[in-house]
Design a protein around this motif. Structure first.
Motif, PDB file in Angstrom:
ATOM      1  N   THR A  13       0.602   5.524   0.870  1.00  0.00           N
ATOM      2  CA  THR A  13      -0.214   6.620   1.382  1.00  0.00           C
ATOM      3  C   THR A  13       0.032   7.873   0.555  1.00  0.00           C
ATOM      4  OG1 THR A  13       1.472   7.442   2.908  1.00  0.00           O
ATOM      5  CG2 THR A  13      -0.009   5.701   3.743  1.00  0.00           C
ATOM      6  N   ALA A  14      -0.765   8.888   0.804  1.00  0.00           N
ATOM      7  CA  ALA A  14      -0.590  10.171   0.127  1.00  0.00           C
ATOM      8  C   ALA A  14       0.764  10.794   0.479  1.00  0.00           C
ATOM      9  CB  ALA A  14      -1.718  11.121   0.506  1.00  0.00           C
ATOM     10  N   THR A  62      -6.683  -1.611   4.750  1.00  0.00           N
ATOM     11  CA  THR A  62      -6.087  -0.352   5.209  1.00  0.00           C
ATOM     12  C   THR A  62      -6.797   0.858   4.618  1.00  0.00           C
ATOM     13  OG1 THR A  62      -4.475  -0.161   3.409  1.00  0.00           O
ATOM     14  CG2 THR A  62      -3.810  -1.442   5.372  1.00  0.00           C
ATOM     15  N   GLU A  69      -5.921   2.219   1.888  1.00  0.00           N
ATOM     16  CA  GLU A  69      -4.942   2.915   1.054  1.00  0.00           C
ATOM     17  C   GLU A  69      -4.878   2.254  -0.321  1.00  0.00           C
ATOM     18  OE1 GLU A  69      -3.583   5.639   1.994  1.00  0.00           O
ATOM     19  OE2 GLU A  69      -3.927   5.566   4.151  1.00  0.00           O
ATOM     20  N   PRO A  70      -4.362   2.976  -1.327  1.00  0.00           N
ATOM     21  CA  PRO A  70      -4.185   2.370  -2.653  1.00  0.00           C
ATOM     22  C   PRO A  70      -3.273   1.141  -2.569  1.00  0.00           C
ATOM     23  CG  PRO A  70      -3.951   4.741  -2.780  1.00  0.00           C
ATOM     24  CD  PRO A  70      -3.996   4.388  -1.322  1.00  0.00           C
ATOM     25  N   ASN A  85       3.461   9.098   0.655  1.00  0.00           N
ATOM     26  CA  ASN A  85       4.445   8.199   0.039  1.00  0.00           C
ATOM     27  C   ASN A  85       5.005   7.139   0.971  1.00  0.00           C
ATOM     28  OD1 ASN A  85       4.169   9.599  -2.402  1.00  0.00           O
ATOM     29  ND2 ASN A  85       5.707  11.071  -1.783  1.00  0.00           N
ATOM     30  N   ASN A  86       4.314   6.845   2.052  1.00  0.00           N
ATOM     31  CA  ASN A  86       4.735   5.755   2.922  1.00  0.00           C
ATOM     32  C   ASN A  86       4.252   4.446   2.308  1.00  0.00           C
ATOM     33  OD1 ASN A  86       5.919   7.356   4.980  1.00  0.00           O
ATOM     34  ND2 ASN A  86       3.869   7.899   5.660  1.00  0.00           N
ATOM     35  N   THR A 134       0.862  -1.179   0.000  1.00  0.00           N
ATOM     36  CA  THR A 134       0.000   0.000   0.000  1.00  0.00           C
ATOM     37  C   THR A 134       0.896   1.225   0.000  1.00  0.00           C
ATOM     38  OG1 THR A 134      -0.147  -0.052   2.427  1.00  0.00           O
ATOM     39  CG2 THR A 134      -1.966  -1.057   1.183  1.00  0.00           C
TER      40      THR A 134
END
Length: 80
Positions: free
Chosen positions: A7-8, A24, A26-27, A10-11, A5
């Motif tokens: 996050t916005a 999650t 998330e993408p 970049n994690n 995944t």
């Protein structure tokens, strides 16, 4: 197969299953092509992602988007 995944911010996280990753919110991506689709044409984001990875030599730019996603994908294979 590892599932990731992003996050916005970049994690990137690795998950043991696609189901766990989807939970999650998330993408989710599981291969280099899906990663490239999630990032789109934002080359600045590719640099930020690369530079946030542990143990890599920071860069200011990549030769092209394909090279960037290939390098990031290869580095992600060491996670988990």
């Amino acid at each position: 197969m590892k599932t990731f995944t992003i996050t916005a911010d970049n994690n990137i996280a690795v998950h043991s299953s696609k189901k766990a990753a989807r939970e999650t919110g998330e993408p989710v991506f599981a291969n280099e092509v899906q990663l490239a689709e999630l990032i789109g044409s934002d080359t600045k984001r590719l640099v930020e992602i690369w530079n946030s990875l542990t143990g890599v030599k920071p860069v200011t730019k990549f030769a092209n988007r394909k090279a960037a996603t290939e390098r990031i994908w290869k580095a992600l294979q060491t996670l988990g």
